[in-house]
Write an enzyme that holds these catalytic residues in place. Structure first.
Site, PDB file in Angstrom:
ATOM      1  N   ASN A 155      -7.666  -3.187  14.059  1.00  0.00           N
ATOM      2  CA  ASN A 155      -9.069  -3.461  13.721  1.00  0.00           C
ATOM      3  C   ASN A 155      -9.191  -4.677  12.807  1.00  0.00           C
ATOM      4  O   ASN A 155     -10.253  -4.929  12.243  1.00  0.00           O
ATOM      5  CB  ASN A 155      -9.709  -2.223  13.060  1.00  0.00           C
ATOM      6  CG  ASN A 155      -9.025  -1.846  11.752  1.00  0.00           C
ATOM      7  OD1 ASN A 155      -8.084  -2.516  11.316  1.00  0.00           O
ATOM      8  ND2 ASN A 155      -9.477  -0.779  11.134  1.00  0.00           N
TER       9      ASN A 155
ATOM     10  N   HIS B  67      -7.362  -5.173  10.001  1.00  0.00           N
ATOM     11  CA  HIS B  67      -7.077  -4.958   8.580  1.00  0.00           C
ATOM     12  C   HIS B  67      -5.796  -5.672   8.151  1.00  0.00           C
ATOM     13  O   HIS B  67      -4.903  -5.918   8.955  1.00  0.00           O
ATOM     14  CB  HIS B  67      -7.051  -3.461   8.206  1.00  0.00           C
ATOM     15  CG  HIS B  67      -5.898  -2.666   8.716  1.00  0.00           C
ATOM     16  ND1 HIS B  67      -6.022  -1.349   9.124  1.00  0.00           N
ATOM     17  CD2 HIS B  67      -4.579  -2.953   8.858  1.00  0.00           C
ATOM     18  CE1 HIS B  67      -4.837  -0.896   9.493  1.00  0.00           C
ATOM     19  NE2 HIS B  67      -3.945  -1.844   9.348  1.00  0.00           N
TER      20      HIS B  67
ATOM     21  N   GLU C 126      -9.783  -2.286   5.158  1.00  0.00           N
ATOM     22  CA  GLU C 126     -10.397  -2.030   6.451  1.00  0.00           C
ATOM     23  C   GLU C 126     -11.642  -2.914   6.621  1.00  0.00           C
ATOM     24  O   GLU C 126     -12.138  -3.494   5.641  1.00  0.00           O
ATOM     25  CB  GLU C 126     -10.803  -0.548   6.528  1.00  0.00           C
ATOM     26  CG  GLU C 126      -9.628   0.433   6.382  1.00  0.00           C
ATOM     27  CD  GLU C 126      -8.753   0.543   7.629  1.00  0.00           C
ATOM     28  OE1 GLU C 126      -8.614  -0.444   8.376  1.00  0.00           O
ATOM     29  OE2 GLU C 126      -8.196   1.633   7.853  1.00  0.00           O
TER      30      GLU C 126
ATOM     31  N   ASP D 125       0.806  -1.224   0.000  1.00  0.00           N
ATOM     32  CA  ASP D 125       0.000   0.000   0.000  1.00  0.00           C
ATOM     33  C   ASP D 125       0.839   1.275   0.000  1.00  0.00           C
ATOM     34  O   ASP D 125       2.053   1.249   0.236  1.00  0.00           O
ATOM     35  CB  ASP D 125      -0.957   0.013   1.212  1.00  0.00           C
ATOM     36  CG  ASP D 125      -0.342  -0.645   2.449  1.00  0.00           C
ATOM     37  OD1 ASP D 125       0.888  -0.542   2.621  1.00  0.00           O
ATOM     38  OD2 ASP D 125      -1.082  -1.259   3.226  1.00  0.00           O
TER      39      ASP D 125
HETATM   40  C1  F6R Z   1       1.429  -1.701   6.117  1.00  0.00           C
HETATM   41  C2  F6R Z   1       0.107  -2.315   6.158  1.00  0.00           C
HETATM   42  C3  F6R Z   1      -0.680  -2.412   7.423  1.00  0.00           C
HETATM   43  C4  F6R Z   1       0.164  -2.740   8.660  1.00  0.00           C
HETATM   44  C5  F6R Z   1      -0.716  -2.763   9.916  1.00  0.00           C
HETATM   45  C6  F6R Z   1       0.110  -3.030  11.172  1.00  0.00           C
HETATM   46  O1  F6R Z   1       1.963  -1.739   4.816  1.00  0.00           O
HETATM   47  O2  F6R Z   1      -0.376  -2.719   5.137  1.00  0.00           O
HETATM   48  O3  F6R Z   1      -1.682  -3.376   7.269  1.00  0.00           O
HETATM   49  O4  F6R Z   1       0.786  -3.981   8.477  1.00  0.00           O
HETATM   50  O5  F6R Z   1      -1.379  -1.557  10.043  1.00  0.00           O
HETATM   51  O6  F6R Z   1       0.929  -1.929  11.385  1.00  0.00           O
HETATM   52  P1  F6R Z   1       2.083  -1.949  12.498  1.00  0.00           P
HETATM   53  O7  F6R Z   1       3.070  -2.962  12.040  1.00  0.00           O
HETATM   54  O8  F6R Z   1       2.652  -0.553  12.471  1.00  0.00           O
HETATM   55  O9  F6R Z   1       1.423  -2.320  13.769  1.00  0.00           O
END
Ligand code: F6R
Length: 237
Positions: free
Chosen positions: A136, A138, A143, A67
């Protein structure tokens, strides 16, 4: 799902690095799906060290990131292109043209999503997709409520994700609200998935994702239907 229980963040990152190293050493032209955020930081440090020690080479590896924020370019410290360049790409022997991240500055975001999806198809298949887990549920920036069939698309971040990611920005208002993300359908096509989850604060959502109902309200729950997922976590399930 294969669950590997570890004691801490360092051990999780070492084990993840072993898996990535094994894959690349077995097939030098591997296609990796990569993630950003806090979770994979140490994994990237270890891969850099191993590359310096010549234990692993990225010369023929291709990468596709999950992303990117809409509106942030490669020189913006908070863009995921900047993150990846700083933490991995500029420190290893990868060819920059083999590193793909959606362009958050594209004039037509829809065309950019199509182009990105086509690039993934041209590469054949993602051999190993790395995933973190959002509080959450995702994966990527799919989401709660995202369709399980989605492909790369533009979407709005949940308020909870904006708040979680505000730690990287000066103020929560600076967090872009829109992103381009690989879809769940795209992620599920990867041959193998490596899910890294660390820290007690993710315990509840992790349990729901891997043991609960498979539902679009918890995007990561779809991973129960993938035939080759490795979860490395310090959370006791
Ligand atoms: C990042 C992504 C997100 C993160 C998720 C966890 O490229 O796609 O899904 O993997 O938000 O984020 P952290 O590792 O910062 O807890």
């Amino acid at each position: 799902m294969q669950i590997v229980k570890v004691n801490n963040y360092e051990e999780m990152s070492e084990k993840a690095a072993d898996l990535v190293t094994g894959l690349i050493n077995q097939s030098k032209k591997s296609v990796l799906g990569l993630a950003t955020g806090s979770t994979p930081e140490k994994l990237y440090d270890i891969l850099v060290e191993r590359n310096i020690r010549k234990e692993i080479s990225f010369q023929q590896v291709k990468t596709f990131n999950l992303d990117e924020y809409v509106g942030l370019g490669e020189n913006d410290l908070n863009s995921y292109r900047y993150y990846m360049n700083e933490k991995l790409f500029h420190k290893v022997d990868i060819e920059m043209e083999n590193t793909y991240i959606p362009n958050g500055l594209a004039t037509s975001l829809d065309k950019e999503c199509e182009r990105y999806e086509q690039e993934i198809q041209k590469a054949g298949t993602i051999d190993l997709q790395l995933l973190g887990l959002g509080l959450n549920g995702h994966i990527g920036f799919n989401e709660p409520g995202s369709s399980f069939n989605s492909r790369t698309h533009v979407t709005q971040l949940d308020q909870s994700t904006i708040e979680a990611n505000a730690r990287f920005f000066k103020t929560p208002e600076d967090v872009p609200t829109k992103v381009i993300t690989m879809g769940i359908g795209t992620i599920m096509k990867a041959k193998q998935i490596l899910l890294l989850v660390q820290g007690e604060k993710k315990a509840e959502i992790l349990k729901k994702a891997i043991e609960g109902e498979v539902t679009e309200h918890i995007p990561a729950s779809i991973l129960q239907r993938h035939s080759n997922v490795t979860l490395i976590t310090d959370i006791s399930i």
